[in-house]
Scaffold this motif. Sequence first.
Motif, PDB file in Angstrom:
ATOM      1  N   ARG A  37       0.995  -1.047  -0.039  1.00  0.00           N
ATOM      2  CA  ARG A  37       0.051  -0.055  -0.123  1.00  0.00           C
ATOM      3  C   ARG A  37       0.936   1.229   0.063  1.00  0.00           C
ATOM      4  O   ARG A  37       1.784   1.278   1.009  1.00  0.00           O
ATOM      5  N   SER A  38       0.546   2.015  -0.843  1.00  0.00           N
ATOM      6  CA  SER A  38       1.356   3.243  -1.047  1.00  0.00           C
ATOM      7  C   SER A  38       0.445   4.405  -0.425  1.00  0.00           C
ATOM      8  O   SER A  38      -0.681   4.452  -0.579  1.00  0.00           O
ATOM      9  N   GLN A  39       0.947   5.398   0.461  1.00  0.00           N
ATOM     10  CA  GLN A  39       0.302   6.397   0.883  1.00  0.00           C
ATOM     11  C   GLN A  39       0.094   7.569  -0.423  1.00  0.00           C
ATOM     12  O   GLN A  39      -0.409   8.649  -0.324  1.00  0.00           O
ATOM     13  N   MET A  40       0.837   7.335  -1.122  1.00  0.00           N
ATOM     14  CA  MET A  40       0.741   8.373  -2.517  1.00  0.00           C
ATOM     15  C   MET A  40      -0.482   8.061  -3.243  1.00  0.00           C
ATOM     16  O   MET A  40      -0.957   7.298  -3.335  1.00  0.00           O
ATOM     17  N   ALA A  41      -0.730   9.247  -4.097  1.00  0.00           N
ATOM     18  CA  ALA A  41      -1.901   9.218  -5.085  1.00  0.00           C
ATOM     19  C   ALA A  41      -1.578   8.297  -5.941  1.00  0.00           C
ATOM     20  O   ALA A  41      -0.204   7.873  -6.155  1.00  0.00           O
ATOM     21  N   GLY A  97      -9.331   5.470  -2.796  1.00  0.00           N
ATOM     22  CA  GLY A  97      -9.259   6.568  -1.935  1.00  0.00           C
ATOM     23  C   GLY A  97      -8.097   7.385  -2.487  1.00  0.00           C
ATOM     24  O   GLY A  97      -7.593   7.449  -3.545  1.00  0.00           O
ATOM     25  N   ASP A  98      -7.369   7.853  -1.076  1.00  0.00           N
ATOM     26  CA  ASP A  98      -6.182   8.663  -1.432  1.00  0.00           C
ATOM     27  C   ASP A  98      -5.029   7.924  -1.591  1.00  0.00           C
ATOM     28  O   ASP A  98      -4.083   8.315  -1.701  1.00  0.00           O
ATOM     29  N   GLU A  99      -5.126   6.726  -1.163  1.00  0.00           N
ATOM     30  CA  GLU A  99      -3.845   5.753  -1.300  1.00  0.00           C
ATOM     31  C   GLU A  99      -4.106   4.830  -2.614  1.00  0.00           C
ATOM     32  O   GLU A  99      -5.009   5.039  -3.294  1.00  0.00           O
ATOM     33  N   THR A 100      -2.800   4.291  -2.922  1.00  0.00           N
ATOM     34  CA  THR A 100      -2.834   3.299  -3.860  1.00  0.00           C
ATOM     35  C   THR A 100      -2.162   1.865  -3.532  1.00  0.00           C
ATOM     36  O   THR A 100      -1.410   1.578  -2.632  1.00  0.00           O
ATOM     37  N   LEU A 101      -2.737   0.779  -4.123  1.00  0.00           N
ATOM     38  CA  LEU A 101      -2.525  -0.594  -3.851  1.00  0.00           C
ATOM     39  C   LEU A 101      -1.818  -1.088  -4.867  1.00  0.00           C
ATOM     40  O   LEU A 101      -2.259  -0.878  -6.150  1.00  0.00           O
ATOM     41  N   LEU A 102      -0.946  -2.015  -4.600  1.00  0.00           N
ATOM     42  CA  LEU A 102       0.029  -2.872  -5.770  1.00  0.00           C
ATOM     43  C   LEU A 102      -0.201  -4.297  -5.388  1.00  0.00           C
ATOM     44  O   LEU A 102      -0.095  -4.577  -4.065  1.00  0.00           O
ATOM     45  N   LEU A 103      -0.487  -4.923  -6.291  1.00  0.00           N
ATOM     46  CA  LEU A 103      -0.644  -6.307  -6.149  1.00  0.00           C
ATOM     47  C   LEU A 103       0.027  -7.131  -7.016  1.00  0.00           C
ATOM     48  O   LEU A 103      -0.207  -7.033  -8.227  1.00  0.00           O
ATOM     49  N   ALA A 104       0.897  -8.284  -6.632  1.00  0.00           N
ATOM     50  CA  ALA A 104       1.638  -9.090  -7.733  1.00  0.00           C
ATOM     51  C   ALA A 104       1.311 -10.735  -7.071  1.00  0.00           C
ATOM     52  O   ALA A 104       1.422 -10.955  -5.889  1.00  0.00           O
ATOM     53  N   SER A 105       1.318 -11.582  -8.081  1.00  0.00           N
ATOM     54  CA  SER A 105       1.500 -13.009  -7.628  1.00  0.00           C
ATOM     55  C   SER A 105       2.795 -13.444  -7.800  1.00  0.00           C
ATOM     56  O   SER A 105       3.572 -13.060  -8.423  1.00  0.00           O
ATOM     57  N   LEU A 108       8.052  -3.833  -4.898  1.00  0.00           N
ATOM     58  CA  LEU A 108       6.907  -3.282  -4.250  1.00  0.00           C
ATOM     59  C   LEU A 108       7.339  -2.272  -2.943  1.00  0.00           C
ATOM     60  O   LEU A 108       6.883  -1.386  -2.619  1.00  0.00           O
ATOM     61  N   GLU A 109       8.474  -2.957  -2.177  1.00  0.00           N
ATOM     62  CA  GLU A 109       9.063  -2.226  -1.219  1.00  0.00           C
ATOM     63  C   GLU A 109       9.312  -0.893  -1.594  1.00  0.00           C
ATOM     64  O   GLU A 109       9.329   0.017  -0.884  1.00  0.00           O
ATOM     65  N   GLN A 110      10.281  -0.720  -2.741  1.00  0.00           N
ATOM     66  CA  GLN A 110      10.384   0.402  -3.157  1.00  0.00           C
ATOM     67  C   GLN A 110       9.379   1.566  -3.157  1.00  0.00           C
ATOM     68  O   GLN A 110       9.502   2.712  -2.799  1.00  0.00           O
ATOM     69  N   VAL A 111       8.375   0.996  -4.020  1.00  0.00           N
ATOM     70  CA  VAL A 111       7.288   1.959  -4.093  1.00  0.00           C
ATOM     71  C   VAL A 111       6.474   2.030  -2.788  1.00  0.00           C
ATOM     72  O   VAL A 111       6.217   3.370  -2.755  1.00  0.00           O
ATOM     73  N   ARG A 112       6.613   1.241  -1.887  1.00  0.00           N
ATOM     74  CA  ARG A 112       5.822   1.540  -0.395  1.00  0.00           C
ATOM     75  C   ARG A 112       6.830   2.753   0.327  1.00  0.00           C
ATOM     76  O   ARG A 112       5.894   3.489   0.949  1.00  0.00           O
ATOM     77  N   LEU A 113       7.865   2.556   0.082  1.00  0.00           N
ATOM     78  CA  LEU A 113       8.684   3.421   0.628  1.00  0.00           C
ATOM     79  C   LEU A 113       8.884   4.937   0.113  1.00  0.00           C
ATOM     80  O   LEU A 113       9.514   5.846   0.749  1.00  0.00           O
ATOM     81  N   SER A 114       8.358   5.210  -1.137  1.00  0.00           N
ATOM     82  CA  SER A 114       8.528   6.351  -1.899  1.00  0.00           C
ATOM     83  C   SER A 114       7.738   7.148  -1.275  1.00  0.00           C
ATOM     84  O   SER A 114       6.597   6.843  -0.908  1.00  0.00           O
ATOM     85  N   GLU A 115       8.013   8.595  -1.660  1.00  0.00           N
ATOM     86  CA  GLU A 115       7.343   9.652  -1.019  1.00  0.00           C
ATOM     87  C   GLU A 115       7.092  10.659  -2.150  1.00  0.00           C
ATOM     88  O   GLU A 115       7.917  10.893  -3.010  1.00  0.00           O
TER      89      GLU A 115
END
Length: 147
Positions: A25-29, A103-111, A140-147
Motif C-alpha cells: 500500500r502506498s500513501q501516495m496518490a 481513496g487517497d492511497e494506492t494498492l499494488l498487487l503481484a502474484s 513493491l517495497e521501493q514503491v511503498r517507501l517512496s514519497e
Amino acid sequence: MRIWLAGILLMVAASVNAQDLYMARSQMAFPETMIALQKAIKVQGYTLSRVQRVDIGLTKSGFKTDRYRVVFFGKPEEIRELGDRYLDLVPYLPLKIAIFAEGDETLLLASSFEHLRPFYTQADIRKHFDVWETDLQHILEQVRLSE
C-alpha cells in the motif's frame, strides 16, 4: 467500487496461500505511485513492456474507477529464451503488477510463482522463480517507501 475490489482481493486471497500474493500500500496518490512503480521496475533491471487499462470493462458495468492498471515488465531476452524452452510458461510472462487507487492511497498487487512450482522441477526455472519473486518484493517495497 472499494467493496467490489475488496471482494476480489478476498476471493484471490482465499484461493491462494498468503505467500502466493504480494501486496503493498502506498500513501501516495495513484499518478505518483505509478511513476514510482515504473522507476522501481527500471531500477530493478527490468524493461517496462506496457501499461494496460483494466477499468474500461468495469466502467461499462457501472463501476466508477479510472485508476486501475496492470503494468507488464520483464527482460526481453530472458522472456524470449524461457518462452522457447517452456511454452506453457508463456501466459505468465512478462511479469506483472496490478495497481489501483483506493481513496487517497494506492494498492499494488503481484502474484508469486508458488502455484507453478509443483509443475516445474527443473532447477533453472525454479531459480528464475526465486529471482522474480525477490525482485517483485523489492519493487513493491521501493514503491511503498517512496514519497
